[in-house]
Design a protein around this motif. Structure first.
Motif, PDB file in Angstrom:
ATOM      1  N   VAL A   1      48.857  27.849  56.862  1.00  0.00           N
ATOM      2  CA  VAL A   1      49.082  29.292  57.003  1.00  0.00           C
ATOM      3  C   VAL A   1      48.313  29.852  58.191  1.00  0.00           C
ATOM      4  N   ASP A   2      47.061  29.452  58.345  1.00  0.00           N
ATOM      5  CA  ASP A   2      46.260  29.961  59.465  1.00  0.00           C
ATOM      6  C   ASP A   2      46.837  29.533  60.812  1.00  0.00           C
ATOM      7  N   GLN A   3      47.291  28.305  60.877  1.00  0.00           N
ATOM      8  CA  GLN A   3      47.902  27.813  62.114  1.00  0.00           C
ATOM      9  C   GLN A   3      49.152  28.619  62.455  1.00  0.00           C
ATOM     10  N   VAL A   4      49.985  28.895  61.465  1.00  0.00           N
ATOM     11  CA  VAL A   4      51.215  29.668  61.699  1.00  0.00           C
ATOM     12  C   VAL A   4      50.868  31.108  62.064  1.00  0.00           C
ATOM     13  N   ARG A   5      49.863  31.684  61.439  1.00  0.00           N
ATOM     14  CA  ARG A   5      49.424  33.045  61.798  1.00  0.00           C
ATOM     15  C   ARG A   5      49.074  33.126  63.279  1.00  0.00           C
ATOM     16  N   ARG A   6      48.309  32.144  63.742  1.00  0.00           N
ATOM     17  CA  ARG A   6      47.931  32.118  65.166  1.00  0.00           C
ATOM     18  C   ARG A   6      49.164  31.942  66.056  1.00  0.00           C
TER      19      ARG A   6
ATOM     20  N   SER B   1      48.922  42.140  67.454  1.00  0.00           N
ATOM     21  CA  SER B   1      47.493  42.439  67.428  1.00  0.00           C
ATOM     22  C   SER B   1      46.857  41.848  66.174  1.00  0.00           C
ATOM     23  N   ALA B   2      47.671  41.583  65.133  1.00  0.00           N
ATOM     24  CA  ALA B   2      47.173  40.971  63.895  1.00  0.00           C
ATOM     25  C   ALA B   2      48.336  40.349  63.132  1.00  0.00           C
ATOM     26  N   CYS B   3      47.997  39.387  62.291  1.00  0.00           N
ATOM     27  CA  CYS B   3      48.979  38.735  61.432  1.00  0.00           C
ATOM     28  C   CYS B   3      48.240  38.211  60.213  1.00  0.00           C
ATOM     29  N   ARG B   4      48.738  38.502  59.036  1.00  0.00           N
ATOM     30  CA  ARG B   4      48.129  37.999  57.802  1.00  0.00           C
ATOM     31  C   ARG B   4      49.230  37.504  56.874  1.00  0.00           C
ATOM     32  N   PHE B   5      48.859  36.707  55.892  1.00  0.00           N
ATOM     33  CA  PHE B   5      49.826  36.172  54.944  1.00  0.00           C
ATOM     34  C   PHE B   5      49.509  36.693  53.554  1.00  0.00           C
ATOM     35  N   GLU B   6      50.527  37.169  52.857  1.00  0.00           N
ATOM     36  CA  GLU B   6      50.406  37.619  51.472  1.00  0.00           C
ATOM     37  C   GLU B   6      51.184  36.663  50.586  1.00  0.00           C
ATOM     38  N   TYR B   7      50.518  36.086  49.608  1.00  0.00           N
ATOM     39  CA  TYR B   7      51.171  35.222  48.641  1.00  0.00           C
ATOM     40  C   TYR B   7      51.808  36.058  47.550  1.00  0.00           C
ATOM     41  N   GLY B   8      52.927  35.580  47.025  1.00  0.00           N
ATOM     42  CA  GLY B   8      53.464  36.121  45.784  1.00  0.00           C
ATOM     43  C   GLY B   8      54.247  37.396  45.861  1.00  0.00           C
ATOM     44  N   THR B   9      53.966  38.296  44.944  1.00  0.00           N
ATOM     45  CA  THR B   9      54.760  39.479  44.663  1.00  0.00           C
ATOM     46  C   THR B   9      54.905  40.425  45.850  1.00  0.00           C
ATOM     47  N   LEU B  10      56.117  40.958  45.976  1.00  0.00           N
ATOM     48  CA  LEU B  10      56.394  41.937  47.024  1.00  0.00           C
ATOM     49  C   LEU B  10      55.884  43.304  46.601  1.00  0.00           C
ATOM     50  N   ILE B  11      55.192  43.968  47.505  1.00  0.00           N
ATOM     51  CA  ILE B  11      54.719  45.329  47.253  1.00  0.00           C
ATOM     52  C   ILE B  11      55.154  46.178  48.433  1.00  0.00           C
ATOM     53  N   GLY B  12      55.822  47.274  48.149  1.00  0.00           N
ATOM     54  CA  GLY B  12      56.286  48.158  49.214  1.00  0.00           C
ATOM     55  C   GLY B  12      57.573  47.658  49.863  1.00  0.00           C
TER      56      GLY B  12
ATOM     57  N   PRO C   1      59.054  49.038  64.791  1.00  0.00           N
ATOM     58  CA  PRO C   1      58.832  50.193  63.909  1.00  0.00           C
ATOM     59  C   PRO C   1      57.331  50.401  63.679  1.00  0.00           C
ATOM     60  N   GLU C   2      56.962  51.582  63.208  1.00  0.00           N
ATOM     61  CA  GLU C   2      55.561  51.904  62.891  1.00  0.00           C
ATOM     62  C   GLU C   2      55.038  50.991  61.794  1.00  0.00           C
ATOM     63  N   GLY C   3      53.782  50.643  61.886  1.00  0.00           N
ATOM     64  CA  GLY C   3      53.121  49.874  60.827  1.00  0.00           C
ATOM     65  C   GLY C   3      53.419  48.389  60.889  1.00  0.00           C
ATOM     66  N   GLU C   4      53.177  47.727  59.763  1.00  0.00           N
ATOM     67  CA  GLU C   4      53.379  46.282  59.683  1.00  0.00           C
ATOM     68  C   GLU C   4      54.855  45.946  59.448  1.00  0.00           C
ATOM     69  N   ILE C   5      55.230  44.757  59.890  1.00  0.00           N
ATOM     70  CA  ILE C   5      56.578  44.235  59.697  1.00  0.00           C
ATOM     71  C   ILE C   5      56.426  42.925  58.934  1.00  0.00           C
ATOM     72  N   GLU C   6      57.259  42.725  57.926  1.00  0.00           N
ATOM     73  CA  GLU C   6      57.161  41.491  57.155  1.00  0.00           C
ATOM     74  C   GLU C   6      58.113  40.428  57.690  1.00  0.00           C
ATOM     75  N   LEU C   7      57.676  39.185  57.542  1.00  0.00           N
ATOM     76  CA  LEU C   7      58.486  38.005  57.825  1.00  0.00           C
ATOM     77  C   LEU C   7      58.317  37.119  56.605  1.00  0.00           C
TER      78      LEU C   7
ATOM     79  N   GLY D   1      55.971  34.133  49.703  1.00  0.00           N
ATOM     80  CA  GLY D   1      55.015  35.010  50.358  1.00  0.00           C
ATOM     81  C   GLY D   1      55.611  35.557  51.637  1.00  0.00           C
ATOM     82  N   ARG D   2      54.768  36.278  52.371  1.00  0.00           N
ATOM     83  CA  ARG D   2      55.258  36.865  53.614  1.00  0.00           C
ATOM     84  C   ARG D   2      54.125  36.999  54.617  1.00  0.00           C
ATOM     85  N   PHE D   3      54.505  36.853  55.869  1.00  0.00           N
ATOM     86  CA  PHE D   3      53.596  37.148  56.959  1.00  0.00           C
ATOM     87  C   PHE D   3      53.746  38.629  57.264  1.00  0.00           C
ATOM     88  N   MET D   4      52.617  39.319  57.374  1.00  0.00           N
ATOM     89  CA  MET D   4      52.622  40.735  57.720  1.00  0.00           C
ATOM     90  C   MET D   4      52.183  40.835  59.184  1.00  0.00           C
TER      91      MET D   4
END
Length: 125
Positions: A2-7, A16-27, A53-59, A69-72
């Protein structure tokens, strides 16, 4: 992985940033689709004409057809990544989903590295 893919996503898409969220979709954040397009609130977003678009985008990351999960993605300053880069970005997200699916279920209280539950008073949960 996950860290390698984030980079990789950060470099590829100029984030400017990328993080991974496991599991349930929120928002309902805007989403980078598999075809490189972006949707916001179920509607197509002209990312090439209007920018990100404004804010984070999910992948989203899927394994065996199941959401894992999803990359934010937080867009960086500067131009939007071209369609070709957005298309390429989908591949490592898919590979992450496949790897997570192979590793076993990810559940609350489980390690994100192990595929077996933690011991509690000498017993598996």
């Amino acid at each position: 992985m996950v860290d390698q893919v984030r980079r990789e996503l950060t470099d590829l898409l100029g984030l400017s940033a990328c993080r991974f969220e496991y599991g349930t979709l929120i928002g309902r954040p805007p989403r980078l689709q598999k075809d490189g397009s972006v949707t916001a609130g179920r509607r197509p977003w002209d990312v090439d004409g209007d920018g990100w678009p404004e804010g984070e985008i999910e992948l989203r990351a899927y394994g065996n057809g199941h959401y894992l999960g999803r990359f934010m993605l937080t867009p960086g300053p500067g131009p939007v990544a071209p369609l070709q880069a957005r298309l390429v970005a989908v591949t490592p997200a898919d590979q992450t989903g496949a790897a997570l699916d192979t590793a076993g279920p990810v559940r609350e209280g489980w390690s994100t590295v192990r595929s077996t539950p933690p011991l509690t008073q000498g017993r598996r949960l």
